[in-house]
Design an enzyme around this catalytic site. Structure first.
Site, mmCIF file in Angstrom:
data_model
loop_
_atom_site.group_PDB
_atom_site.id
_atom_site.type_symbol
_atom_site.label_atom_id
_atom_site.label_comp_id
_atom_site.label_asym_id
_atom_site.label_seq_id
_atom_site.Cartn_x
_atom_site.Cartn_y
_atom_site.Cartn_z
ATOM 1 C CE1 TYR A 1 5.430 39.441 8.713
ATOM 2 C CE2 TYR A 1 7.257 40.880 8.126
ATOM 3 C CZ TYR A 1 6.612 39.670 8.029
ATOM 4 O OH TYR A 1 7.147 38.671 7.248
ATOM 5 C CE LYS B 1 6.193 39.478 15.050
ATOM 6 N NZ LYS B 1 7.126 40.362 14.316
ATOM 7 N N PRO C 1 4.159 29.725 12.318
ATOM 8 C CG PRO C 1 4.817 28.441 10.489
ATOM 9 C CD PRO C 1 4.043 28.375 11.764
ATOM 10 C CG HIS D 1 12.589 42.134 2.412
ATOM 11 N ND1 HIS D 1 11.751 41.163 1.927
ATOM 12 C CD2 HIS D 1 13.785 41.913 1.832
ATOM 13 C CE1 HIS D 1 12.431 40.389 1.100
ATOM 14 N NE2 HIS D 1 13.655 40.806 1.034
ATOM 15 C CE1 TYR E 1 4.405 37.673 5.185
ATOM 16 C CE2 TYR E 1 3.451 35.706 6.180
ATOM 17 C CZ TYR E 1 4.459 36.653 6.126
ATOM 18 O OH TYR E 1 5.505 36.574 7.015
#
Ligand code: PHB
Length: 361
Positions: A355, A268, A264, A43, A172
């Site tokens: 990220y 990580k 979550p 991604h 998200y």
């Protein structure tokens, strides 16, 4: 290597799914990346969705060409077990650790139960990789670890559904009814999450209620639609931050969830566990090779710097994306942060870098 559960259980238990750039590279460099390369989904961005609008964060563009790989933790476990057994190593399944005695390097033992009997494994060091509820941390001498924790006042209801994902990239989503996350596992399997009360029970969430709530939270002004399908699995996860310091007591080295839990939201947990083990492996190699204990002495401090960086990132993502009932001030601040994260300036770059690659640095 002792594993409390059966091989089948650990190879099918659904857990995390996002590998950072550095984690994926480490699997490749260790010779266990073949199936990940073939089946993992690379991604290059994520979507932040709020106030009914979608905003793409182009991770690769903002992080100097790096990307993430969506590949289930249970698939990583399958690859590691196969590699270990293939190299002639031993993995003892259904062997439950009941206590560890590890006063100093070179002098350690693990008591475990297998086949109805209690047995003793003598060893030089113990890598305590047995999770938050495991026996390793609990069997260290009193006062060996200082525990720092924070509990977020909500949980996640996680769903695995047999339906092609409605999105190519993770979404998200902050909504006044609560956070929602659209993730995926394969072209045929969607992984979805909803913010719920921390003491929520899956029985109260029949499939229709789950889809209805997901539709409401993901709704956009331009009429995006969510494909629905059979729910294969549901579970509730508490949202906790936890760190045990230091991550060592004598010859016991804690690694992964036995030492630290992150919520979550930042994806990580698995990456931190892999990074602990990479640090520990290098330190053990040096010790066996030269007798030098320095890297083992540095293990805890090296890992804790990374762990706290991950705690900070996970807390940032968690607070920015989850509304709390009645907290209007917090909601306005979170929306201001989301606008900055979506604006493709310094805040977006900061988010993308953390990220994509926080744990390998
Ligand atoms: C998942 O796919 O399970 C997943 C993805 C991203 C997260 C958490 C979980 O932040």
């Amino acid at each position: 290597m002792l594993e409390a559960r059966t091989r089948d259980y650990v190879e099918h238990r659904i857990r995390a799914g996002v590998l950072e750039h550095g984690t994926a590279r480490l699997l490749e460099d260790s010779g266990v990346g073949g199936r990940m390369r073939a089946e993992g989904l690379v991604h290059h961005g994520i979507e932040l969705r709020f106030e009914g609008q979608a905003h793409r964060v182009p991770l690769t563009e903002l992080s100097g060409g790096r990307s993430i790989v969506v590949y289930g933790q249970q698939e990583v476990v399958k690859d590691l077990v196969a590699a270990r057994l293939g190299a002639g190593g031993e993995v003892r399944f259904e062997a439950e650790c009941v206590g560890v005695d590890a006063p100093e390097l070179g002098k350690a033992s693990i008591r475990y139960r297998a086949g109805g009997e209690e047995r003793l494994l003598e060893c030089d060091v113990v890598a305590g990789c047995d999770g938050f509820h495991g026996a390793c941390r609990a069997s260290a001498p009193p006062g060996a670890f200082r525990e720092v924790e924070h509990t977020h006042p909500f949980g996640w209801l996680g769903v695995l559904a047999a339906v092609p994902p409605s999105t190519e990239e993770l979404i998200y989503c902050r909504h006044e009814r609560g956070f929602a996350l659209h993730s995926l596992r394969s072209p045929e399997l969607s992984r979805l999450y909803l913010q719920v009360d921390p003491d929520e029970r899956t029985e109260r969430w029949p499939d229709e209620r789950i889809w209805e709530e997901l539709r409401r939270r993901f709704a956009t002004e331009d009429g995006w639609t969510l494909a629905e399908g059979p729910v294969l699995e549901k579970s509730i996860t508490a949202m906790k931050s936890f760190v045990a310091e230091p991550m060592r007591s004598g010859a016991l080295f804690l690694a992964g969830d036995s030492a630290h839990i992150v919520p979550p939201t930042g994806a990580k947990g698995m990456n931190l566990a892999v990074a602990d083990v990479r640090t520990l492996a290098a330190a053990l190699l040096e010790w066996y090779r030269s007798g030098d204990e320095q890297l083992l002495d540095d293990y805890s401090a090296t890992c804790l710097r990374r762990v706290w960086a991950a705690q900070e990132f996970s807390t940032y993502m968690t607070r920015m994306l989850h509304p709390l009932p009645g907290d209007d001030f917090g909601s306005r601040i979170a929306l201001a942060q989301l606008r900055q994260a979506a604006a493709l300036g310094a805040a977006s770059t900061h988010l993308a870098e953390r990220y994509v690659d926080l744990c390998s640095v």
